[in-house]
Scaffold this active site. Structure first.
Site, PDB file in Angstrom:
ATOM      1  N   HIS A  78       0.840  -1.189   0.000  1.00  0.00           N
ATOM      2  CA  HIS A  78       0.000   0.000   0.000  1.00  0.00           C
ATOM      3  C   HIS A  78       0.878   1.243   0.000  1.00  0.00           C
ATOM      4  O   HIS A  78       1.701   1.412   0.886  1.00  0.00           O
ATOM      5  CB  HIS A  78      -0.917  -0.002   1.223  1.00  0.00           C
ATOM      6  CG  HIS A  78      -2.020   0.988   1.077  1.00  0.00           C
ATOM      7  ND1 HIS A  78      -1.836   2.318   1.284  1.00  0.00           N
ATOM      8  CD2 HIS A  78      -3.305   0.838   0.673  1.00  0.00           C
ATOM      9  CE1 HIS A  78      -2.967   2.952   1.031  1.00  0.00           C
ATOM     10  NE2 HIS A  78      -3.876   2.088   0.650  1.00  0.00           N
ATOM     11  N   LYS A 304       0.105   3.753  14.157  1.00  0.00           N
ATOM     12  CA  LYS A 304       1.457   3.553  14.672  1.00  0.00           C
ATOM     13  C   LYS A 304       1.560   2.492  15.770  1.00  0.00           C
ATOM     14  O   LYS A 304       2.645   1.979  16.039  1.00  0.00           O
ATOM     15  CB  LYS A 304       1.991   4.862  15.273  1.00  0.00           C
ATOM     16  CG  LYS A 304       2.168   5.987  14.286  1.00  0.00           C
ATOM     17  CD  LYS A 304       3.363   5.731  13.406  1.00  0.00           C
ATOM     18  CE  LYS A 304       3.594   6.860  12.423  1.00  0.00           C
ATOM     19  NZ  LYS A 304       4.248   6.423  11.202  1.00  0.00           N
TER      20      LYS A 304
HETATM   21  P1  RFL Z   1      -2.430  -5.695  22.774  1.00  0.00           P
HETATM   22  O1  RFL Z   1      -2.579  -6.067  21.329  1.00  0.00           O
HETATM   23  O2  RFL Z   1      -3.530  -4.967  23.431  1.00  0.00           O
HETATM   24  O3  RFL Z   1      -2.120  -7.042  23.571  1.00  0.00           O
HETATM   25  C1  RFL Z   1      -2.084  -7.061  24.989  1.00  0.00           C
HETATM   26  C2  RFL Z   1      -2.478  -8.449  25.424  1.00  0.00           C
HETATM   27  O4  RFL Z   1      -2.338  -8.549  26.845  1.00  0.00           O
HETATM   28  C3  RFL Z   1      -3.428  -9.311  27.343  1.00  0.00           C
HETATM   29  N1  RFL Z   1      -3.560  -9.001  28.779  1.00  0.00           N
HETATM   30  C4  RFL Z   1      -3.227  -9.861  29.764  1.00  0.00           C
HETATM   31  N2  RFL Z   1      -2.735 -11.100  29.733  1.00  0.00           N
HETATM   32  C5  RFL Z   1      -2.481 -11.713  30.918  1.00  0.00           C
HETATM   33  N3  RFL Z   1      -2.733 -11.131  32.118  1.00  0.00           N
HETATM   34  C6  RFL Z   1      -3.235  -9.890  32.196  1.00  0.00           C
HETATM   35  N4  RFL Z   1      -3.458  -9.333  33.388  1.00  0.00           N
HETATM   36  C7  RFL Z   1      -3.496  -9.198  30.976  1.00  0.00           C
HETATM   37  N5  RFL Z   1      -3.984  -7.980  30.684  1.00  0.00           N
HETATM   38  C8  RFL Z   1      -4.010  -7.867  29.353  1.00  0.00           C
HETATM   39  C9  RFL Z   1      -4.592  -8.883  26.486  1.00  0.00           C
HETATM   40  O5  RFL Z   1      -5.630  -9.854  26.500  1.00  0.00           O
HETATM   41  C10 RFL Z   1      -3.930  -8.767  25.102  1.00  0.00           C
HETATM   42  O6  RFL Z   1      -3.995  -9.956  24.375  1.00  0.00           O
HETATM   43  O7  RFL Z   1      -1.106  -4.813  23.006  1.00  0.00           O
HETATM   44  P2  RFL Z   1       0.308  -4.790  22.209  1.00  0.00           P
HETATM   45  O8  RFL Z   1       0.847  -6.157  22.021  1.00  0.00           O
HETATM   46  O9  RFL Z   1       1.087  -3.751  22.890  1.00  0.00           O
HETATM   47  O10 RFL Z   1      -0.083  -4.298  20.731  1.00  0.00           O
HETATM   48  C11 RFL Z   1      -0.583  -2.996  20.516  1.00  0.00           C
HETATM   49  C12 RFL Z   1      -1.528  -2.997  19.317  1.00  0.00           C
HETATM   50  O11 RFL Z   1      -2.512  -4.002  19.493  1.00  0.00           O
HETATM   51  C13 RFL Z   1      -2.198  -1.627  19.144  1.00  0.00           C
HETATM   52  O12 RFL Z   1      -1.252  -0.591  19.337  1.00  0.00           O
HETATM   53  C14 RFL Z   1      -2.797  -1.466  17.729  1.00  0.00           C
HETATM   54  O13 RFL Z   1      -3.840  -2.368  17.514  1.00  0.00           O
HETATM   55  C15 RFL Z   1      -3.281  -0.036  17.543  1.00  0.00           C
HETATM   56  N6  RFL Z   1      -3.977   0.121  16.246  1.00  0.00           N
HETATM   57  C16 RFL Z   1      -3.257   0.205  15.078  1.00  0.00           C
HETATM   58  N7  RFL Z   1      -1.895   0.117  15.114  1.00  0.00           N
HETATM   59  C17 RFL Z   1      -1.174   0.131  13.955  1.00  0.00           C
HETATM   60  O14 RFL Z   1       0.063   0.065  14.005  1.00  0.00           O
HETATM   61  N8  RFL Z   1      -1.798   0.227  12.719  1.00  0.00           N
HETATM   62  C18 RFL Z   1      -3.165   0.313  12.606  1.00  0.00           C
HETATM   63  O15 RFL Z   1      -3.681   0.360  11.470  1.00  0.00           O
HETATM   64  C19 RFL Z   1      -3.945   0.323  13.814  1.00  0.00           C
HETATM   65  N9  RFL Z   1      -5.307   0.366  13.780  1.00  0.00           N
HETATM   66  C20 RFL Z   1      -5.382   0.158  16.213  1.00  0.00           C
HETATM   67  C21 RFL Z   1      -6.023   0.290  14.946  1.00  0.00           C
HETATM   68  C22 RFL Z   1      -6.152   0.078  17.383  1.00  0.00           C
HETATM   69  C23 RFL Z   1      -7.529   0.147  17.320  1.00  0.00           C
HETATM   70  N10 RFL Z   1      -8.258   0.091  18.528  1.00  0.00           N
HETATM   71  C24 RFL Z   1      -9.093  -0.995  18.859  1.00  0.00           C
HETATM   72  C25 RFL Z   1      -7.879   1.018  19.573  1.00  0.00           C
HETATM   73  C26 RFL Z   1      -7.407   0.335  14.883  1.00  0.00           C
HETATM   74  C27 RFL Z   1      -8.174   0.279  16.072  1.00  0.00           C
HETATM   75  C28 RFL Z   1      -9.677   0.370  15.957  1.00  0.00           C
END
Ligand code: RFL
Length: 398
Positions: A78, A304
């Protein structure tokens, strides 16, 4: 009192999102024992649709670690984004600007599925439906994480390091004593209705609609599913947005009458996301290291979050390997200082994007002034090659 079983590992990783899973795979590849605990089920984490735009650095890290088979096979290049305003549409072919980097579109849940499979294939210790319920000993050389598994049993995993990869609402952040780190935060005052539509993308590019009714966004995900965003009032009930109302608003704000109709389909997911950001400084406390959203939450305005998570996981894996394999403590001591300038660059660009995409509503003096600034910003981006190069560098870079 519940009985607690004592266990040991080298690195305990809380959370199996992109941050925890990339870290786990890189440590396993370096021969460092780690245990990942994830409170949700495998099915849940492998279906949780979020990000989709992977930066060039993310693809480089994953490719270098042999974790990119799925995204190289199914991911789509993209390189263009489009802005639709009252005065028309302009496209930025950012793949030919700045450093010439492009995005790879690959849904986050597919990446998570690949990373889970890769770690389990290596014989990795990954425990689903196992929540971290307490963290202790962070100031000692034997920090521990107490977990509760699906059978309700408590286990205390002690090791040399803990990686907090458990997102913004995880336990790792709360385990840091008050006053030990500074938390910078901002509520951008804007909310988005985040949508997934069972429909192919309506245009080749990411499209940003800047409209008096509010912002609308269009982003590819898979050939059959497209992500859309609609700016909505804070506290809006997603259920009040019927499919019809959504498509009408998207059509108006993306100016479908002028630029072509949108491919409609059933709305598979709708949720309100409040645009907020925060940064912890440092992203370390004793033997606890924070990675991804646990270290810094970033608004999704510039895609990001997942990319920062992978960047930090790579740095932390290299630093832990340098210490545990080679006895070199310096990279680990620098982890926070190495990550924070990159986190702030991403925050700055995401914040700038928010101001580019949203003008305040109303006829008050300040709102009118800020909307005129927004217009000037868009015009500068449309007409200045230097501005476009800067945009491209920040849009894809990390
Ligand atoms: P995650 O993916 O939230 O994973 C954290 C994990 O920890 C678990 N957890 C626990 N496990 C054990 N014990 C506990 N006490 C726990 N507490 C929590 C959770 O169940 C989960 O599985 O964090 P991580 O790994 O830091 O990754 C971050 C990303 O997921 C996030 O920044 C992105 O999704 C943000 N984001 C986007 N980022 C991009 O780089 N490109 C995108 O196009 C993009 N689009 C988005 C997005 C986030 C969105 N939302 C939902 C805010 C679009 C959306 C709508």
């Amino acid at each position: 009192m519940d009985r607690v079983t004592e266990e040991s590992t080298t690195v305990t990783i809380i959370g199996a999102g992109p941050a925890g899973l990339v870290l786990a795979n890189l440590l396993a590849a370096a021969g460092i024992a780690c245990t990942v605990v994830e409170r949700s089920s495998r099915v849940h984490v492998e279906q949780r649709a979020r990000a989709g735009f992977l930066a060039a650095n993310t693809v480089r890290v994953l490719t270098g670690a042999g974790l990119a088979d799925g995204l190289l096979k199914h991911g789509r290049r993209h390189d263009t984004c489009a802005f639709r305003t009252a005065s028309g549409e302009f496209e930025l072919a950012y793949g030919g600007l700045g450093r010439g980097e492009v995005h790879t579109v690959y849904p986050q849940q597919d990446l998570v599925r690949d990373l889970v499979a890769a770690f389990l294939d290596r014989g990795g210790d990954l425990r689903f439906e196992t929540a971290a319920v307490a963290v202790d000993g962070l100031g000692t050389d034997r920090p521990a994480v107490t977990t509760r598994g699906p059978d309700g049993a408590l286990r205390r995993l002690s090791g040399r390091f803990v990686a907090g990869c458990d997102g913004r609402h995880g336990i790792a952040r709360t385990a840091v004593p008050a006053g030990a780190v500074r938390r910078y935060r901002r509520d951008h005052g804007v909310s988005w209705l985040a949508l997934l539509a069972a429909a192919p993308q309506s245009m080749a590019a990411v499209a940003y609609g800047v409209h008096p009714d509010g912002f609308a966004g269009h982003m590819a995900r898979t050939p059959d599913v497209t992500r859309y965003y609609l700016q909505c009032p804070r506290g809006d009930d997603p259920a009040a947005w019927t499919d019809d109302r959504i498509w009408t608003a998207l059509g108006a704000r993306l100016r479908a009458d002028r630029h072509g109709p949108l491919h409609r389909g059933a709305i598979l997911e709708r949720r309100v996301v409040d645009m907020g950001s925060d940064v912890l400084d440092p992203i370390q406390y004793g033997r606890l290291f924070l990675v991804g959203d646990a270290a810094s939450l970033i608004s999704p305005s510039a895609a990001k979050g997942a990319n920062l998570a992978v960047m930090e996981a790579e740095l932390l894996a290299a630093a832990l390997t340098a210490l545990l394999d080679g006895g070199d403590e310096r990279p680990l001591a620098r982890y926070s200082a190495d990550c924070l300038p990159r986190i702030w660059r991403a925050q700055e660009f995401s914040h700038w994007m928010i101001n580019l995409l949203h003008g305040p509503a109303g006829d008050g003096e300040e709102a009118v002034f800020l909307r005129a600034l927004q217009q000037a910003r868009l015009e500068s981006l449309q007409t200045s090659r230097r501005h476009q190069d800067h945009f491209a560098e920040n849009y894809v870079g990390i």
